[in-house]
Write an enzyme that holds these catalytic residues in place. Structure first.
Site, short mmCIF file in Angstrom:
data_model
loop_
_atom_site.label_atom_id
_atom_site.label_comp_id
_atom_site.label_asym_id
_atom_site.label_seq_id
_atom_site.Cartn_x
_atom_site.Cartn_y
_atom_site.Cartn_z
N ASP A 95 -30.61 6.81 9.37
CA ASP A 95 -32.07 6.73 9.35
C ASP A 95 -32.42 6.13 10.71
O ASP A 95 -31.80 5.16 11.14
CB ASP A 95 -32.51 5.79 8.21
CG ASP A 95 -34.02 5.75 8.04
OD1 ASP A 95 -34.47 6.09 6.94
OD2 ASP A 95 -34.72 5.35 8.99
N SER A 96 -33.42 6.67 11.38
CA SER A 96 -33.66 6.23 12.75
C SER A 96 -34.16 4.78 12.83
O SER A 96 -34.23 4.21 13.91
CB SER A 96 -34.62 7.17 13.48
OG SER A 96 -35.94 6.95 13.07
N SER A 97 -34.47 4.18 11.70
CA SER A 97 -34.82 2.76 11.70
C SER A 97 -33.61 1.92 12.11
O SER A 97 -33.76 0.75 12.49
CB SER A 97 -35.28 2.31 10.31
OG SER A 97 -36.25 3.20 9.85
N CYS A 152 -55.19 -0.35 21.96
CA CYS A 152 -55.84 0.96 21.83
C CYS A 152 -54.86 2.05 22.19
O CYS A 152 -54.09 1.91 23.14
CB CYS A 152 -57.03 1.06 22.78
SG CYS A 152 -58.32 -0.11 22.43
N THR A 212 -34.87 12.23 8.48
CA THR A 212 -35.29 12.97 7.28
C THR A 212 -34.86 14.42 7.31
O THR A 212 -34.51 15.00 6.28
CB THR A 212 -36.84 12.90 7.15
OG1 THR A 212 -37.20 11.55 6.96
CG2 THR A 212 -37.34 13.70 5.97
N1 ASP Z 1 -37.03 7.08 7.99
C1 ASP Z 1 -36.86 8.38 8.59
C2 ASP Z 1 -36.17 8.20 9.94
O1 ASP Z 1 -36.81 7.83 10.88
C3 ASP Z 1 -38.16 9.06 8.75
C4 ASP Z 1 -38.08 10.45 9.34
O2 ASP Z 1 -37.09 10.94 9.80
O3 ASP Z 1 -39.14 11.11 9.35
O4 ASP Z 1 -34.98 8.40 10.04
#
Ligand code: ASP
Length: 371
Positions: free
Chosen positions: A87-89, A309, A43
């Site tokens: 995007d880190s996903s 937890c 982001t």
């Molecule tokens: N979807 C974004 C990512 O992980 C979220 C972020 O950077 O906050 O690349």
């Protein structure tokens, strides 16, 4: 490509996977802190797509143009960006290897490293890198933001500037203050392999429920030397590559059924499983459940018990419900985060260890990830 900001300049190297970064060697005699920024996406550097309105990774120039304050830090900063910021996903072990290689190739040339990364999988990357970097004695500070850096209320500018300051910080002996992989986010510096993203909304997006903060960011940055990682030998820094992705999570819930569990345990190639259990490491007491786990363990699958937890440790023999898992051959993940547990399994199998060796190694700390 070079971008000049008055007397300050940043070299940008847009490199493909495994391409070595070229350095501006005339700066190496400089006594200013030398920091390498590695921009992977997230982001922090995103822009809105005019058609869809969705945030998309954008290039590094855009990010730097929006942080004019960076030039007020009297540092020599070089940067490396992923050819296609992500995007880190979309992060995977190949990207971890890419980041690690850039650090390895530039380890002696810089005082510290700042990795700009999306928040979604930041804790996984931090954990993986912490296992790969053996005898690290320099800071690798990972940061990102909740709002893109071009937005008025962005947290990205603050995070980036603070991360650079942490990466440049020295202790009273002129040694790097931070000598490990850490996550800097808003008010805190956390040990990377102890961190978890706990909020998709809050500027303080990360938490480390089983380990204290390494530093608090306020008017100044107050470091806690007593909780920082230090390599306890004088061997040189090295990077251990190799991640094995034949691993999975099994997240328990009341009502989980035998078909689903057996299906997962019989996945072709499965070597390691992180089982997210109830409370202090408890699971269903149904005989089929324990039998299925025991059969998987007997086949050579390493099953690691971590708690759902956030805070506390697995105490497998406290209740009968945990004792049964222990009897089935499930090993304790103690107070590991699930991110650290799964990347540690990937790392250990990736180093070519067999199941019995992985079981032993899982219960020992590599880089401060467990008590
Ligand atoms: N979807 C974004 C990512 O992980 C979220 C972020 O950077 O906050 O690349």
């Amino acid at each position: 490509m070079q971008i000049y900001f008055g007397i300050f300049h940043i070299n940008i190297y847009i490199c493909a996977l495994k391409h070595a970064i070229t350095m501006n060697t005339n700066k190496l005699g400089s006594r200013k802190p030398r920091i390498l920024m590695i921009y992977t996406g997230g982001t922090i550097g995103m822009k809105e797509n005019a058609e869809t309105g969705a945030l998309e990774p954008f290039d590094f120039n855009h990010l730097l143009e929006n942080v004019p304050r960076i030039k007020r830090l009297d540092y020599d900063i070089d940067s490396y960006q992923f050819e296609h910021p992500i995007d880190s996903s979309a992060m995977n072990p190949t990207h971890w290897e890419q980041i690690a290689r850039v650090v390895e190739e530039n380890y002696d040339k810089f005082d510290g490293f700042v990795v700009l990364h999306g928040t979604d999988t930041m804790a996984y990357t931090a954990s993986a890198l912490s296992f790969m970097f053996e005898n690290i004695r320099k800071p690798v500070v990972i940061t990102g933001s909740q709002l893109p850096i071009g937005e008025v209320r962005t947290d990205g500018e603050e995070n980036l500037i603070t991360a650079l300051q942490v990466a440049a910080a020295k202790d009273e002996n002129d040694e790097p203050m931070v000598q490990e992989v850490a996550i800097l986010f808003e008010d805190y510096l956390w040990r990377g392999n102890r961190s978890t993203k706990h909020s998709s909304d809050n500027f303080n997006a990360f938490k480390s429920s089983n380990y204290p903060r390494l530093a608090k960011v306020g008017l100044g940055i107050s470091y806690r030397r007593e909780v920082m990682w230090r390599a306890n030998n004088d061997k040189p820094f090295r990077v251990n590559y190799g991640m094995d992705t034949n691993v999975a999570y099994l997240d328990l819930f009341p009502g989980i059924n035998e078909n689903i569990v057996r299906h997962l345990l019989s996945a072709p190639g499965l070597k390691g499983l992180v089982m997210k259990t109830f409370g202090s490491g408890n699971g269903p007491t149904a005989p089929w459940f324990r039998k299925a786990l025991k059969e998987a363990v007997d086949k050579g699958i390493v099953i690691v018990n971590v708690s759902q937890c956030e805070n506390g440790s697995v105490l497998p023999t406290r209740y009968e419900a945990g004792f049964g898992l222990d009897q089935a051959g499930v090993i304790s993940g103690h107070d590991l985060t699930s991110e650290a547990a799964i990347t540690k399994l990937m790392f250990l199998f990736g180093q070519g260890l067999g199941a019995d060796e992985v079981k032993v190694a899982m219960e020992h700390s590599i880089s401060g990830e467990m008590n």
